[in-house]
Design an enzyme around this catalytic site. Structure first.
Site, PDB file in Angstrom:
ATOM      1  N   HIS A   1      44.145  40.507  35.704  1.00 51.67           N
ATOM      2  CA  HIS A   1      42.981  41.309  35.667  1.00 51.67           C
ATOM      3  C   HIS A   1      42.032  40.874  37.106  1.00 51.67           C
ATOM      4  CE1 HIS A   1      39.336  44.082  35.338  1.00 51.67           C
ATOM      5  NE2 HIS A   1      38.591  42.910  35.455  1.00 51.67           N
ATOM      6  N   GLU A   2      41.575  39.286  36.931  1.00 55.08           N
ATOM      7  CA  GLU A   2      40.660  38.988  38.340  1.00 55.08           C
ATOM      8  C   GLU A   2      41.937  38.500  39.851  1.00 55.08           C
ATOM      9  OE1 GLU A   2      38.145  38.986  37.762  1.00 55.08           O
ATOM     10  OE2 GLU A   2      37.992  38.847  35.884  1.00 55.08           O
TER      11      GLU A   2
ATOM     12  N   HIS B   1      41.727  41.829  41.656  1.00 51.63           N
ATOM     13  CA  HIS B   1      40.735  41.596  42.509  1.00 51.63           C
ATOM     14  C   HIS B   1      41.382  41.323  43.995  1.00 51.63           C
ATOM     15  CE1 HIS B   1      38.123  43.716  40.059  1.00 51.63           C
ATOM     16  NE2 HIS B   1      37.800  43.340  39.027  1.00 51.63           N
TER      17      HIS B   1
ATOM     18  N   GLU C   1      37.534  47.928  40.558  1.00 48.55           N
ATOM     19  CA  GLU C   1      38.295  47.849  39.185  1.00 48.55           C
ATOM     20  C   GLU C   1      39.262  48.564  38.627  1.00 48.55           C
ATOM     21  OE1 GLU C   1      37.310  45.609  36.736  1.00 48.55           O
ATOM     22  OE2 GLU C   1      35.184  45.236  38.225  1.00 48.55           O
TER      23      GLU C   1
HETATM   24 ZN    ZN Z   1      37.061  43.727  36.857  1.00 53.01          ZN
END
Ligand code: ZN
Length: 494
Positions: free
Chosen positions: A260-261, A264, A290
């Protein structure tokens, strides 16, 4: 052009202050000794005040006014000016002292939240949360967008989005997805013994680093550290920082947090040099951000084909635990739908309901229909209503997320919107490249290049609306998200 130059100098000074704020905040979450942290709340407040007064003054107002109708600005300078104008109009309504006081409160409140979560005691956090909510309400009054008070909060995360849009969006998700959640629940899941065995923390760290690099993150421009709540910070396209977290009996949590990170951070690394050091040099909106993190976390890393080239590597690292686990079982395990209490560990299908719960509670709070002291109970009621389970305490209930300690009300809908954007982007991407084939070949580069070329490089130069239209050929349509989930989970649950 003298005015434009003057403005750019001011913005450069603001950028330097913001980097200091960012580095200090990063440090607070990753490195600082526990007892030192309260010490810096005054420093942060001072720096926030400084950046506020550099922007909010008559000189900047005059420059904005004199440049706003200037046809000679190129498209980047025009976009910078528009972005600044928006920010100015918001900040000028908040007195500097309140802005500083809020920054100090955020910093102390985050510490109180951490302690409260650790001790599973809402009372420690409650007085801070009450103050934060009071401030947010005051800011809503001062900034005041028309309509629902929550609309003002949403503006920080996705400009132009309002409560009516979200009500419709969440209504669609409930209608389309609830039958599937119930179906999955009734079919049930096999037991996966390997899931909660002990996984050496050091090996988890190593695998996280490998995963992040395999996904394409350039570690000459990135670091990976640890924090209680995984997050990403970026100070430029050459300094992107992510954290993950490691629990002995929950190795999957570190895999998906890291993925997830990394999503980003890839977004931030992909921003064009030309705008990287301007106020356009960040993700287009929080929902857009997101969309990238959720795309990597779910559409890529929860895809079976992603694991084909690297599953033997995972097995080799955790040989004792995984040597007899087939890729099919591993895939089935990482896509098991099951109501759970913790949002960041939720499967894709029940995830949106975690967001709906938060959205409905926040709306009630800012409509003055509930008080802060009522929140734990309302939280538990909503969790039961949507997921059919009950939190065991505060830490797996109202206290689980860091967001409220920073006053980030209105943030959570970005996750659901982002997930939906991600599906629509994946559809657009499928017109020119075959995602499954790329994953089977371990060719993440091709996917990253597509995203960079079509989205990342633009930073704030393009809105999410424009990007969705360009890439998918139509405006935001949650159908891509619900269809993606229906296809995937119907096939898993037959
Ligand atoms: Zn996030």
């Amino acid at each position: 052009m003298e005015k434009l130059l003057k403005l750019k100098n001011i913005l450069e000074e603001v950028r330097m202050i913001n980097i200091s704020i960012g580095q200090l905040s990063w440090d607070q979450s990753t490195e600082q000794p526990k007892l030192a942290r309260g010490e810096y709340s005054n420093v942060l407040a001072y720096l926030y005040g400084k950046s506020h007064s550099l922007i909010i003054n008559d000189e900047v107002r005059d420059i904005i006014n004199s440049l706003k109708d200037d046809d000679s600005l190129n498209n980047i300078d025009r976009a910078i000016l528009n972005e600044l104008k928006d920010d100015f109009e918001k900040k000028e309504k908040i007195p500097k002292e309140q802005y500083e006081e809020y920054a100090r409160l955020q910093s102390l409140s985050t510490l109180a939240w951490e302690e409260a979560k650790e001790k599973d005691d809402f009372e420690i956090f409650k007085p801070f949360l009450e103050k934060i909510v009071d401030y947010d309400k005051k800011f809503i009054e001062l900034i005041g967008i028309n309509g629902h008070p929550y609309n003002t909060l949403l503006r920080d995360y996705e400009k132009g989005l309002n409560v009516d849009d979200l009500d419709k969006f969440f209504h669609t998700l409930k209608e389309e997805l609830m039958p599937l959640v119930l179906k999955a629940s009734s079919v049930g899941n096999p037991v996966f013994d390997f899931e909660h065995k002990a996984y050496d923390i050091d090996k988890q760290r190593k695998f996280s680093r490998f995963l992040s690099e395999y996904l394409g993150l350039d570690f000459q421009k990135a670091v990976l550290k640890e924090s209680a709540h995984p997050f990403t910070d970026a100070f430029s396209n050459k300094d992107t920082r992510i954290t993950s977290h490691y629990h002995l009996n929950k190795f999957l949590s570190s895999i998906f947090s890291t993925a997830h990170e990394t999503g980003h951070a890839l977004y931030e690394q992909g921003i064009d040099d030309e705008i990287a050091h301007t106020i356009l040099g960040s993700g287009s909106s929080m929902a857009m951000h997101e969309s990238q993190s959720r795309l990597y976390e779910n559409i890529i890393v929860r895809n079976k084909n992603f694991w084909v080239p690297i599953y033997d590597k995972l097995q080799a690292i955790y040989y004792d635990n995984l040597k007899d686990v087939s890729l099919d079982d591993f895939y089935r395990c990482i896509n098991k739908s099951q109501p759970s209490l913790i949002r960041i560990e939720a499967d894709e299908l029940t995830y949106p309901f975690h967001i709906i719960i938060r959205y409905e509670i926040e709306k009630l709070l800012f409509e003055d229909k509930v008080k802060v002291s009522d929140l734990p109970e309302i939280w538990n009621e909503k969790v039961y209503e949507y997921l059919g389970i009950k939190p065991t305490g505060f830490s797996d209930g109202i206290l689980q997320d860091i967001h409220y300690s920073k006053g980030n009300f209105g943030y959570f809908p970005s996750y659901a919107l982002g997930s939906a954007y991600a599906s629509q982007f994946a559809y657009g991407m499928s017109k020119t490249l075959n995602l499954d084939e790329c994953l089977l070949q371990g060719n993440l580069l091709k996917i990253n290049e597509y995203l960079r070329r079509n989205m990342h490089k633009y930073g704030k130069l393009k809105t999410s609306k424009e990007l969705l239209l360009e890439i998918s050929g139509e405006e935001f349509n949650p159908k891509y998200y619900t269809e993606y989930l229906k296809d995937k989970f119907s096939s898993i649950y037959k």
